[in-house]
Scaffold this active site. Sequence first.
Site, PDB file in Angstrom:
ATOM      1  N   ASP A 106     -20.242 -14.110 -45.235  1.00 48.89           N
ATOM      2  CA  ASP A 106     -19.945 -13.126 -46.278  1.00 48.89           C
ATOM      3  C   ASP A 106     -20.695 -13.522 -47.556  1.00 48.89           C
ATOM      4  O   ASP A 106     -21.497 -14.443 -47.533  1.00 48.89           O
ATOM      5  CB  ASP A 106     -18.433 -12.978 -46.509  1.00 48.89           C
ATOM      6  CG  ASP A 106     -17.757 -14.298 -46.875  1.00 48.89           C
ATOM      7  OD1 ASP A 106     -18.473 -15.266 -47.230  1.00 48.89           O
ATOM      8  OD2 ASP A 106     -16.526 -14.363 -46.801  1.00 48.89           O
ATOM      9  N   GLU A 108     -19.912 -15.029 -50.380  1.00 52.59           N
ATOM     10  CA  GLU A 108     -19.779 -16.402 -50.863  1.00 52.59           C
ATOM     11  C   GLU A 108     -20.565 -17.350 -49.967  1.00 52.59           C
ATOM     12  O   GLU A 108     -21.266 -18.243 -50.446  1.00 52.59           O
ATOM     13  CB  GLU A 108     -18.312 -16.831 -50.910  1.00 52.59           C
ATOM     14  CG  GLU A 108     -17.474 -16.126 -51.966  1.00 52.59           C
ATOM     15  CD  GLU A 108     -17.996 -16.302 -53.386  1.00 52.59           C
ATOM     16  OE1 GLU A 108     -18.386 -17.437 -53.742  1.00 52.59           O
ATOM     17  OE2 GLU A 108     -18.041 -15.312 -54.145  1.00 52.59           O
ATOM     18  N   TYR A 321     -13.511 -14.378 -37.773  1.00 52.46           N
ATOM     19  CA  TYR A 321     -13.504 -14.628 -39.222  1.00 52.46           C
ATOM     20  C   TYR A 321     -12.409 -13.816 -39.919  1.00 52.46           C
ATOM     21  O   TYR A 321     -12.235 -12.629 -39.645  1.00 52.46           O
ATOM     22  CB  TYR A 321     -14.880 -14.290 -39.798  1.00 52.46           C
ATOM     23  CG  TYR A 321     -15.069 -14.766 -41.209  1.00 52.46           C
ATOM     24  CD1 TYR A 321     -14.728 -16.063 -41.562  1.00 52.46           C
ATOM     25  CD2 TYR A 321     -15.570 -13.917 -42.192  1.00 52.46           C
ATOM     26  CE1 TYR A 321     -14.889 -16.512 -42.859  1.00 52.46           C
ATOM     27  CE2 TYR A 321     -15.744 -14.362 -43.491  1.00 52.46           C
ATOM     28  CZ  TYR A 321     -15.398 -15.661 -43.821  1.00 52.46           C
ATOM     29  OH  TYR A 321     -15.555 -16.091 -45.108  1.00 52.46           O
ATOM     30  N   ARG A 323     -11.901 -13.016 -43.134  1.00 53.30           N
ATOM     31  CA  ARG A 323     -12.122 -12.151 -44.305  1.00 53.30           C
ATOM     32  C   ARG A 323     -12.927 -10.941 -43.855  1.00 53.30           C
ATOM     33  O   ARG A 323     -14.124 -11.011 -43.676  1.00 53.30           O
ATOM     34  CB  ARG A 323     -12.865 -12.898 -45.415  1.00 53.30           C
ATOM     35  CG  ARG A 323     -12.037 -14.020 -45.996  1.00 53.30           C
ATOM     36  CD  ARG A 323     -12.615 -14.581 -47.274  1.00 53.30           C
ATOM     37  NE  ARG A 323     -11.872 -15.786 -47.621  1.00 53.30           N
ATOM     38  CZ  ARG A 323     -12.270 -17.013 -47.317  1.00 53.30           C
ATOM     39  NH1 ARG A 323     -13.429 -17.204 -46.731  1.00 53.30           N
ATOM     40  NH2 ARG A 323     -11.524 -18.046 -47.642  1.00 53.30           N
ATOM     41  N   HIS A 366     -18.992  -6.895 -39.897  1.00 53.70           N
ATOM     42  CA  HIS A 366     -17.824  -7.691 -39.565  1.00 53.70           C
ATOM     43  C   HIS A 366     -17.034  -7.057 -38.435  1.00 53.70           C
ATOM     44  O   HIS A 366     -17.279  -5.931 -38.039  1.00 53.70           O
ATOM     45  CB  HIS A 366     -16.944  -7.865 -40.800  1.00 53.70           C
ATOM     46  CG  HIS A 366     -17.510  -8.878 -41.730  1.00 53.70           C
ATOM     47  ND1 HIS A 366     -17.256  -8.854 -43.075  1.00 53.70           N
ATOM     48  CD2 HIS A 366     -18.312  -9.939 -41.516  1.00 53.70           C
ATOM     49  CE1 HIS A 366     -17.882  -9.866 -43.649  1.00 53.70           C
ATOM     50  NE2 HIS A 366     -18.534 -10.536 -42.728  1.00 53.70           N
TER      51      HIS A 366
END
Length: 719
Positions: A106, A108, A321, A323, A366
């Site tokens: 992502d 970050e 994942y 998030r 995602h």
Amino acid sequence: MAKDGKAREKGAGRKPARPARHKKQILMIVESPAKGKTIEKYLGRGYTVAASMGHLIDLPKSRLAIDVGNTFEPEYITVRGKAKILKDLRQRAKKADAILLASDNDREGEAISFHLKNALSNGGTAPDIQRITFNEITPKAIREAVSQPGQIDMSKVNAQKARRVLDRIVGYSLSPLLWKKVKNGLSAGRVQSVALRLICEREAEIEAFLPEEYWSLEAELRTGRHTFRAALAALRGEKPALTNEPQTLEVVNALKDAAFVVADVRIAEKLSRPRPPFTTSTLQQTAANRFGFTARKTMQIAQSLYEGVNVGSERLGLITYMRTDSTRIAESALAEVREFIGKEFPGDLPEAPVTYATGKGAQDAHEAIRPTYVTRTPAELKKSLTSEEFRLYSIIWERFVSSQMNPSKASTTTVDIQAGDYTFRASSTRVVEKGFQNALTLLASKEQTRALPPLATGDRLELVKFHPEQHFTSGPPRYTDATIVKVLEEKGIGRPSTYAPIISVLLDRYYVVRKSRQLIPTILGKLINDLLTRSFPELLDPNFTAGMEEKLDQVEEGKSDWQTMIRDFYGPFQSKVSAVQETLESVKGVMDEKTDVTCDVCGRPMVKKLGRYGFFLACTGFPECKNTKPVPLAPCPRPGCNGEIVARKRKRGRGREFYGCTNYPACDFVTYFKPTDSKCPKCGWFLVEKEDRQRGSYKSCINPSCDYLHTKEADDQSA
Ligand SMILES: [Zn+2]
Ligand SMILES: [Zn+2]
Ligand SMILES: [Zn+2]
């Protein structure tokens, strides 16, 4: 060698490394040791894994460090305390032939990889540095990722940078304003301030709400050996509104000798579809509602399930994942779950896979949060997991498996019973086909209704007795972690990575407290919200914040330029800040509000001051006279006493706060419940704040002989 590094920087980065003089050494860098430990087990010889421990490069804490008004480029430094890790990574990088950056998939994570690439390229000894991404940590996913390394996605890096710069500019502009106008040391952030606003607005609605009395009436009826209850539903076709006891008893009297006859029996079937697999927001909501987990706790547990846990002699990344705002399912996972359902729940496998609409703006690179090995059932993994991991894994697994199963079918029987002009109604629901509910254990619905006896139109029933019951309307509930995350997502404020931090920041700053799961603004929080919403109505507008989030998404998709976005924001925002600096009166004055209370030590007037735990009264003679006392909350309700009710603390033992009369010991009135500003609509005494499991928090009359919202369990706690 410097030349070599440069050349590669420009090149496609796909060329195989030079002919090996020795076994090729590849260094993979992830952000956490737990993740590294799992991946290490999946890689063959020639690979080593290192952890960056999150961000190594970031903005300094002590100054703005942004080229405002010009390029808006941030001035990055090595994060304090991370120099040693960076040095260590550089040394390991020198020995490696190639580096794979494997931080999370992502914004970050992309930024972490970008900064690592820059830091490790320094000095020109750079080996081949490439980026790999994956949504789950399984041997297959890691092998695939390693076989197709790529370049860093600069649009994602720019989106992260834009958010960081934007938040920095807002924080560094608002905080000094708060120091000057309210109190030193305060701070305010862009998105958290909007969340604080929502929480404060809800609190204002609650404060303004007065519960209204209403009554329900049930008739207990008998047919043969069976008895059941039916509720009053209509008077000559209209919904009856019983607001007090006399009205209700009037109905009871009117129907004492009436005949109760079954007028209608209806049966309706209803399909219930399974819910989609979890996203970050729905996982946080469900874990909060079911287990009382805070959003932050849910993310911590999910992270450990994602990064890997030891199962027997294996180490497995158990979920994808955590998030994400997508409900998409990878083709391979879909095939696996259908095979699993076909074996375990053969009757509940739909012909075609079930598809779910993904919310607008969801990033479809995602996937939904799902188990990585659907055949590992919660029951099988139970002994390898902590009890919290087990519970979170269970609901992720149940939600995923059930999402690909058939709907369930329920049949509801509704019976109308006529008595004079009144209609009573009873209903009961029975599950006919369990469908997807066969896969649910922790998520199983507890709803159950009692079965009705067999009834047919025209049946005469015997009245056993009436059950009149008093109720009060309940006001809007306070936000909890679950409901604030829900509303933030609905309004487009925040993203999967930010819901939990938004709540944490508000709690850390003491703008909000969490009590019995409810988020309650403090006086300080209300004060700051009031100042910010008055001074920066646009910045604090949820729609504006949602718009900013969308602009950041556009930067991430490469559709717009980050500098333009920041520049468009900065100009108007900066002139607003300057204007507010000039015109806003200090709120420090509000906190020193004059009162007509005189100091009982020296006789000077006292003022209201804000302390950590709320307002108190302080003598204006300070520092000569240090007298302080609590602020009166309500007049004493004892007849003939003209004292006031104030907060007190027990001198000895654990100091539970209670509320007593200023005329103590002459008047010994006490209560554990906090007085509110509201007066009882029935008797005029003051209302207090009470709380119980069923109702949450509500107002209740302090007068023991008044029936305005008294509940047994709450009253037992009174002093
Ligand atoms: Zn004094
Ligand atoms: Zn009193
Ligand atoms: Zn009352």
